[in-house]
Design a protein around this motif. Sequence first.
Motif, PDB file in Angstrom:
ATOM      1  N   LEU A  79     102.227  55.875 105.613  1.00 12.85           N
ATOM      2  CA  LEU A  79     102.264  54.657 106.431  1.00 12.85           C
ATOM      3  C   LEU A  79     101.283  53.620 105.892  1.00 12.85           C
ATOM      4  O   LEU A  79     101.575  52.422 105.885  1.00 12.85           O
ATOM      5  N   LEU A  80     100.129  54.072 105.413  1.00 13.86           N
ATOM      6  CA  LEU A  80      99.130  53.151 104.864  1.00 13.86           C
ATOM      7  C   LEU A  80      99.614  52.451 103.605  1.00 13.86           C
ATOM      8  O   LEU A  80      99.125  51.374 103.262  1.00 13.86           O
ATOM      9  N   SER A  81     100.587  53.036 102.930  1.00 23.02           N
ATOM     10  CA  SER A  81     101.114  52.426 101.704  1.00 23.02           C
ATOM     11  C   SER A  81     101.976  51.203 101.990  1.00 23.02           C
ATOM     12  O   SER A  81     102.280  50.435 101.077  1.00 23.02           O
ATOM     13  N   VAL A  82     102.366  51.005 103.237  1.00 25.55           N
ATOM     14  CA  VAL A  82     103.189  49.861 103.621  1.00 25.55           C
ATOM     15  C   VAL A  82     102.309  48.627 103.756  1.00 25.55           C
ATOM     16  O   VAL A  82     101.260  48.670 104.402  1.00 25.55           O
ATOM     17  N   SER A  83     102.728  47.547 103.158  1.00 28.01           N
ATOM     18  CA  SER A  83     101.986  46.287 103.241  1.00 28.01           C
ATOM     19  C   SER A  83     101.820  45.862 104.701  1.00 28.01           C
ATOM     20  O   SER A  83     102.788  45.840 105.460  1.00 28.01           O
ATOM     21  N   GLY A  84     100.597  45.581 105.085  1.00 32.14           N
ATOM     22  CA  GLY A  84     100.318  45.125 106.442  1.00 32.14           C
ATOM     23  C   GLY A  84      99.998  46.239 107.428  1.00 32.14           C
ATOM     24  O   GLY A  84      99.700  45.968 108.586  1.00 32.14           O
ATOM     25  N   VAL A  85     100.073  47.493 106.994  1.00 30.83           N
ATOM     26  CA  VAL A  85      99.766  48.616 107.879  1.00 30.83           C
ATOM     27  C   VAL A  85      98.422  49.207 107.455  1.00 30.83           C
ATOM     28  O   VAL A  85      98.273  49.720 106.358  1.00 30.83           O
ATOM     29  N   PRO A  87      94.819  51.558 108.882  1.00 32.94           N
ATOM     30  CA  PRO A  87      94.597  52.811 109.605  1.00 32.94           C
ATOM     31  C   PRO A  87      94.807  52.714 111.118  1.00 32.94           C
ATOM     32  O   PRO A  87      95.364  53.622 111.722  1.00 32.94           O
ATOM     33  N   LYS A  88      94.386  51.613 111.716  1.00 33.23           N
ATOM     34  CA  LYS A  88      94.559  51.483 113.175  1.00 33.23           C
ATOM     35  C   LYS A  88      96.039  51.414 113.548  1.00 33.23           C
ATOM     36  O   LYS A  88      96.462  52.025 114.526  1.00 33.23           O
ATOM     37  N   MET A  89      96.828  50.680 112.778  1.00 34.37           N
ATOM     38  CA  MET A  89      98.264  50.576 113.049  1.00 34.37           C
ATOM     39  C   MET A  89      98.949  51.918 112.798  1.00 34.37           C
ATOM     40  O   MET A  89      99.791  52.348 113.589  1.00 34.37           O
ATOM     41  N   ALA A  90      98.609  52.580 111.706  1.00 35.76           N
ATOM     42  CA  ALA A  90      99.204  53.884 111.406  1.00 35.76           C
ATOM     43  C   ALA A  90      98.865  54.890 112.507  1.00 35.76           C
ATOM     44  O   ALA A  90      99.719  55.677 112.926  1.00 35.76           O
ATOM     45  N   LEU A  91      97.629  54.852 113.001  1.00 32.44           N
ATOM     46  CA  LEU A  91      97.227  55.744 114.082  1.00 32.44           C
ATOM     47  C   LEU A  91      97.981  55.409 115.372  1.00 32.44           C
ATOM     48  O   LEU A  91      98.386  56.299 116.114  1.00 32.44           O
ATOM     49  N   SER A  92      98.204  54.134 115.611  1.00 31.89           N
ATOM     50  CA  SER A  92      98.970  53.713 116.786  1.00 31.89           C
ATOM     51  C   SER A  92     100.404  54.248 116.710  1.00 31.89           C
ATOM     52  O   SER A  92     100.951  54.706 117.706  1.00 31.89           O
ATOM     53  N   LEU A  93     101.001  54.199 115.530  1.00 31.11           N
ATOM     54  CA  LEU A  93     102.355  54.725 115.354  1.00 31.11           C
ATOM     55  C   LEU A  93     102.393  56.226 115.641  1.00 31.11           C
ATOM     56  O   LEU A  93     103.281  56.706 116.340  1.00 31.11           O
ATOM     57  N   ILE A 117     106.416  49.957 120.363  1.00 34.46           N
ATOM     58  CA  ILE A 117     105.108  50.578 120.153  1.00 34.46           C
ATOM     59  C   ILE A 117     104.041  49.498 120.227  1.00 34.46           C
ATOM     60  O   ILE A 117     104.180  48.430 119.626  1.00 34.46           O
ATOM     61  N   SER A 118     102.982  49.772 120.955  1.00 35.74           N
ATOM     62  CA  SER A 118     101.903  48.803 121.134  1.00 35.74           C
ATOM     63  C   SER A 118     101.357  48.324 119.791  1.00 35.74           C
ATOM     64  O   SER A 118     100.996  49.120 118.935  1.00 35.74           O
ATOM     65  N   GLY A 119     101.324  47.008 119.612  1.00 33.53           N
ATOM     66  CA  GLY A 119     100.782  46.401 118.403  1.00 33.53           C
ATOM     67  C   GLY A 119     101.787  46.201 117.285  1.00 33.53           C
ATOM     68  O   GLY A 119     101.462  45.611 116.261  1.00 33.53           O
ATOM     69  N   VAL A 120     102.995  46.720 117.451  1.00 27.03           N
ATOM     70  CA  VAL A 120     104.020  46.589 116.408  1.00 27.03           C
ATOM     71  C   VAL A 120     104.958  45.447 116.776  1.00 27.03           C
ATOM     72  O   VAL A 120     105.675  45.515 117.760  1.00 27.03           O
ATOM     73  N   GLY A 121     104.916  44.416 115.968  1.00 24.02           N
ATOM     74  CA  GLY A 121     105.827  43.286 116.153  1.00 24.02           C
ATOM     75  C   GLY A 121     106.978  43.379 115.171  1.00 24.02           C
ATOM     76  O   GLY A 121     107.116  44.342 114.421  1.00 24.02           O
ATOM     77  N   LYS A 122     107.808  42.336 115.178  1.00 24.21           N
ATOM     78  CA  LYS A 122     108.985  42.331 114.305  1.00 24.21           C
ATOM     79  C   LYS A 122     108.601  42.382 112.830  1.00 24.21           C
ATOM     80  O   LYS A 122     109.271  43.029 112.025  1.00 24.21           O
ATOM     81  N   LYS A 123     107.526  41.704 112.466  1.00 23.26           N
ATOM     82  CA  LYS A 123     107.107  41.678 111.060  1.00 23.26           C
ATOM     83  C   LYS A 123     106.663  43.070 110.600  1.00 23.26           C
ATOM     84  O   LYS A 123     107.070  43.536 109.530  1.00 23.26           O
ATOM     85  N   THR A 124     105.854  43.730 111.411  1.00 23.02           N
ATOM     86  CA  THR A 124     105.376  45.064 111.063  1.00 23.02           C
ATOM     87  C   THR A 124     106.539  46.065 111.054  1.00 23.02           C
ATOM     88  O   THR A 124     106.646  46.890 110.149  1.00 23.02           O
ATOM     89  N   GLU A 125     107.388  45.958 112.050  1.00 16.30           N
ATOM     90  CA  GLU A 125     108.552  46.852 112.123  1.00 16.30           C
ATOM     91  C   GLU A 125     109.415  46.699 110.883  1.00 16.30           C
ATOM     92  O   GLU A 125     109.828  47.686 110.269  1.00 16.30           O
ATOM     93  N   ALA A 126     109.659  45.474 110.468  1.00 19.98           N
ATOM     94  CA  ALA A 126     110.481  45.240 109.266  1.00 19.98           C
ATOM     95  C   ALA A 126     109.793  45.796 108.025  1.00 19.98           C
ATOM     96  O   ALA A 126     110.445  46.401 107.163  1.00 19.98           O
ATOM     97  N   SER A 127     108.488  45.594 107.928  1.00 17.41           N
ATOM     98  CA  SER A 127     107.752  46.116 106.774  1.00 17.41           C
ATOM     99  C   SER A 127     107.800  47.627 106.693  1.00 17.41           C
ATOM    100  O   SER A 127     108.010  48.202 105.613  1.00 17.41           O
TER     101      SER A 127
END
Length: 133
Positions: A79-85, A87-93, A117-127
């Motif tokens: 998950l960390l390898s994804v642009s824009g993600v 550690p906090k976002m990966a942990l949230s997922l 998922i809390s903190g995940v918007g359309k941009k993050t979801e698409a990424s």
Amino acid sequence: MLGYISGSIKDRNANEVLILAGAANSGVGYIVKTPDHPRYDHFIAGQSAEVYIYTHVREDALDLYGFLSPAEKNFFMTLLSVSGVGPKMALSLLSHADEATLINMILEEDKAAMTGISGVGKKTEASVILGLK
């Protein structure tokens, strides 16, 4: 770099556990961030625990992220390898669902579930979907 810690749990919060590593009543206590998911509910003060560690070093912090299995740790690193993600976002997922559920959400391109998922918007979801599918 730390990769694994075992010891007794001194304290537990929603997404952190303080693990006392070393002899029974002595040693070093490590604050380890964990997913806030029911699969971590067995982390109770006084119980023993073992976690696989991802060490995240920044200029202003050194954070430890702990997981129940090497596979879950590897998925976190993926998950960390994804642009824009980060550690906090990966942990949230991983706090929202286990790795198998998240993989299915990505493979099925379940945008509604991802953005729920809390903190995940359309941009993050698409990424995440484009980056990992």
